[in-house]
Design a protein around this motif. Structure first.
Motif, PDB file in Angstrom:
ATOM      1  N   LEU A 108      49.367 -65.519  10.385  1.00 56.97           N
ATOM      2  CA  LEU A 108      49.635 -66.921  10.723  1.00 56.97           C
ATOM      3  C   LEU A 108      48.775 -67.419  11.872  1.00 56.97           C
ATOM      4  O   LEU A 108      48.776 -68.618  12.169  1.00 56.97           O
ATOM      5  CB  LEU A 108      51.112 -67.079  11.106  1.00 56.97           C
ATOM      6  CG  LEU A 108      52.141 -66.595  10.083  1.00 56.97           C
ATOM      7  CD1 LEU A 108      53.551 -66.725  10.646  1.00 56.97           C
ATOM      8  CD2 LEU A 108      52.017 -67.380   8.779  1.00 56.97           C
ATOM      9  N   CYS A 109      48.035 -66.526  12.523  1.00 55.73           N
ATOM     10  CA  CYS A 109      47.324 -66.934  13.737  1.00 55.73           C
ATOM     11  C   CYS A 109      45.926 -67.456  13.429  1.00 55.73           C
ATOM     12  O   CYS A 109      45.327 -67.119  12.407  1.00 55.73           O
ATOM     13  CB  CYS A 109      47.268 -65.788  14.738  1.00 55.73           C
ATOM     14  SG  CYS A 109      46.077 -64.507  14.334  1.00 55.73           S
ATOM     15  N   ASP A 110      45.430 -68.278  14.337  1.00 52.81           N
ATOM     16  CA  ASP A 110      44.050 -68.743  14.240  1.00 52.81           C
ATOM     17  C   ASP A 110      43.116 -67.536  14.359  1.00 52.81           C
ATOM     18  O   ASP A 110      43.324 -66.659  15.188  1.00 52.81           O
ATOM     19  CB  ASP A 110      43.729 -69.738  15.354  1.00 52.81           C
ATOM     20  CG  ASP A 110      44.485 -71.051  15.207  1.00 52.81           C
ATOM     21  OD1 ASP A 110      44.902 -71.366  14.075  1.00 52.81           O
ATOM     22  OD2 ASP A 110      44.670 -71.744  16.224  1.00 52.81           O
ATOM     23  N   GLY A 111      42.103 -67.504  13.533  1.00 53.78           N
ATOM     24  CA  GLY A 111      41.150 -66.404  13.608  1.00 53.78           C
ATOM     25  C   GLY A 111      41.479 -65.235  12.714  1.00 53.78           C
ATOM     26  O   GLY A 111      40.735 -64.243  12.703  1.00 53.78           O
ATOM     27  N   TYR A 112      42.579 -65.316  11.950  1.00 55.64           N
ATOM     28  CA  TYR A 112      42.920 -64.219  11.037  1.00 55.64           C
ATOM     29  C   TYR A 112      41.820 -64.019   9.992  1.00 55.64           C
ATOM     30  O   TYR A 112      41.463 -62.889   9.658  1.00 55.64           O
ATOM     31  CB  TYR A 112      44.262 -64.492  10.358  1.00 55.64           C
ATOM     32  CG  TYR A 112      44.568 -63.554   9.218  1.00 55.64           C
ATOM     33  CD1 TYR A 112      44.783 -62.193   9.454  1.00 55.64           C
ATOM     34  CD2 TYR A 112      44.626 -64.002   7.896  1.00 55.64           C
ATOM     35  CE1 TYR A 112      45.045 -61.315   8.412  1.00 55.64           C
ATOM     36  CE2 TYR A 112      44.890 -63.134   6.849  1.00 55.64           C
ATOM     37  CZ  TYR A 112      45.096 -61.794   7.107  1.00 55.64           C
ATOM     38  OH  TYR A 112      45.350 -60.925   6.071  1.00 55.64           O
ATOM     39  N   ILE A 113      41.270 -65.127   9.486  1.00 53.46           N
ATOM     40  CA  ILE A 113      40.184 -65.054   8.504  1.00 53.46           C
ATOM     41  C   ILE A 113      38.914 -65.625   9.114  1.00 53.46           C
ATOM     42  O   ILE A 113      38.937 -66.691   9.736  1.00 53.46           O
ATOM     43  CB  ILE A 113      40.536 -65.831   7.214  1.00 53.46           C
ATOM     44  CG1 ILE A 113      41.733 -65.192   6.514  1.00 53.46           C
ATOM     45  CG2 ILE A 113      39.338 -65.876   6.272  1.00 53.46           C
ATOM     46  CD1 ILE A 113      42.174 -65.924   5.261  1.00 53.46           C
ATOM     47  N   SER A 114      37.826 -64.917   8.969  1.00 56.91           N
ATOM     48  CA  SER A 114      36.512 -65.411   9.381  1.00 56.91           C
ATOM     49  C   SER A 114      35.530 -65.196   8.237  1.00 56.91           C
ATOM     50  O   SER A 114      35.771 -64.384   7.343  1.00 56.91           O
ATOM     51  CB  SER A 114      36.027 -64.699  10.649  1.00 56.91           C
ATOM     52  OG  SER A 114      35.988 -63.298  10.457  1.00 56.91           O
ATOM     53  N   THR A 115      34.439 -65.920   8.247  1.00 55.77           N
ATOM     54  CA  THR A 115      33.455 -65.818   7.175  1.00 55.77           C
ATOM     55  C   THR A 115      32.054 -65.669   7.753  1.00 55.77           C
ATOM     56  O   THR A 115      31.784 -66.081   8.878  1.00 55.77           O
ATOM     57  CB  THR A 115      33.495 -67.055   6.252  1.00 55.77           C
ATOM     58  OG1 THR A 115      33.241 -68.229   7.031  1.00 55.77           O
ATOM     59  CG2 THR A 115      34.851 -67.186   5.576  1.00 55.77           C
ATOM     60  N   LEU A 116      31.175 -65.091   6.954  1.00 56.48           N
ATOM     61  CA  LEU A 116      29.775 -64.948   7.343  1.00 56.48           C
ATOM     62  C   LEU A 116      28.912 -65.047   6.093  1.00 56.48           C
ATOM     63  O   LEU A 116      29.175 -64.365   5.090  1.00 56.48           O
ATOM     64  CB  LEU A 116      29.532 -63.597   8.021  1.00 56.48           C
ATOM     65  CG  LEU A 116      28.080 -63.293   8.414  1.00 56.48           C
ATOM     66  CD1 LEU A 116      27.621 -64.229   9.523  1.00 56.48           C
ATOM     67  CD2 LEU A 116      27.921 -61.839   8.824  1.00 56.48           C
ATOM     68  N   CYS A 117      27.890 -65.877   6.156  1.00 54.05           N
ATOM     69  CA  CYS A 117      26.953 -66.053   5.047  1.00 54.05           C
ATOM     70  C   CYS A 117      25.627 -65.393   5.438  1.00 54.05           C
ATOM     71  O   CYS A 117      25.021 -65.766   6.446  1.00 54.05           O
ATOM     72  CB  CYS A 117      26.759 -67.534   4.751  1.00 54.05           C
ATOM     73  SG  CYS A 117      25.553 -67.870   3.440  1.00 54.05           S
ATOM     74  N   VAL A 118      25.204 -64.406   4.659  1.00 47.94           N
ATOM     75  CA  VAL A 118      23.970 -63.664   4.956  1.00 47.94           C
ATOM     76  C   VAL A 118      22.964 -63.906   3.826  1.00 47.94           C
ATOM     77  O   VAL A 118      23.225 -63.534   2.671  1.00 47.94           O
ATOM     78  CB  VAL A 118      24.247 -62.153   5.086  1.00 47.94           C
ATOM     79  CG1 VAL A 118      22.965 -61.399   5.409  1.00 47.94           C
ATOM     80  CG2 VAL A 118      25.305 -61.891   6.149  1.00 47.94           C
TER      81      VAL A 118
END
Length: 232
Positions: A108-118
């Protein structure tokens, strides 16, 4: 505060034959900044944050977590995957109090999911020392072997096995729990959690505290089989 203090005592005992107790290398021990550095970083909040920390230290003074009458390795991290990890899956060593437990609040917290495009060329460049790339890019990624909590143990890239920790380090991912897919010339990572996911989750503990748990309750949750006691 209790976890940090316990960790320091564990390292002090472990390093009894060395000229130091603990280092400020966050990769092996604990991060450290001076009070003056902290006040500069906190700016207008410096006074209130200092008061809050001092209050916490007064309330938890001399509390330590133990297993078989010795301080435990009280590691912690920012955000788990919704479950914490078994230490044996991360460091190949068993600790009876560093086992997987539920940590639902992390999701439920901010930052639980992050993304990166390479971009494809950058992806190949980063892994060229280990992988002989052949064929179409959409076929580079093969099977992914995970722990029960979600950490990537091994991933097949062009038929070559690479550890999840290596991928995390190479691409500076926030954790070793990730999905990866190829689309439009890019390899896209979706990453869950932040940190090694062993021991106490700081955001998970914060969630439990907001639900009414006190520090002894959530420490006992994240470090099962340990005891919390006050030492002289």
């Amino acid at each position: 505060a209790v976890a940090a203090y316990t960790f320091a005592l564990f390292r002090k005992e472990e390093n009894a034959d060395k000229e130091y107790d603990i280092t400020d290398n966050h990769l092996s021990d604990q991060s450290y900044i001076s009070k003056s550095e902290a006040q500069i970083r906190w700016g207008d909040n410096a006074e209130s944050y200092t008061q809050k920390i001092n209050k916490v230290l007064d309330e938890t003074e001399r509390y330590v977590m133990t297993y078989e009458n010795k301080p435990i390795l009280a590691v912690y991290h920012a955000i788990s995957y919704g479950k914490t990890e078994d230490a044996k899956n991360i460091w190949n060593k068993d600790y009876p109090y560093l086992i997987s437990v539920d940590s639902y609040g992390d999701k439920l917290c901010d930052g639980y999911i992050s993304t990166l495009c390479v971009p494809q060329d950058k992806f190949i460049e980063k892994l060229s020392a280990k992988i002989n790339f052949e064929g179409e890019a959409q076929n580079f990624i093969g099977e992914i072997d995970r722990t029960q909590a979600g950490t990537v143990k091994e991933i097949l890239i062009c038929g070559k096995s690479v550890s999840g920790s290596e991928i995390r380090e190479l691409f500076e991912l926030r954790s070793s729990n990730f999905q990866i897919e190829y689309k439009d010339g890019n390899f896209n990572f979706t990453v869950y959690g932040y940190g090694h996911s062993v021991g106490l989750s700081q955001n998970g503990a914060d969630y439990l505290a907001k639900q009414g748990s006190d520090f002894k309750q959530f420490l006992s949750h994240y470090y099962p089989n340990s005891k919390i006691e006050k030492i002289n």
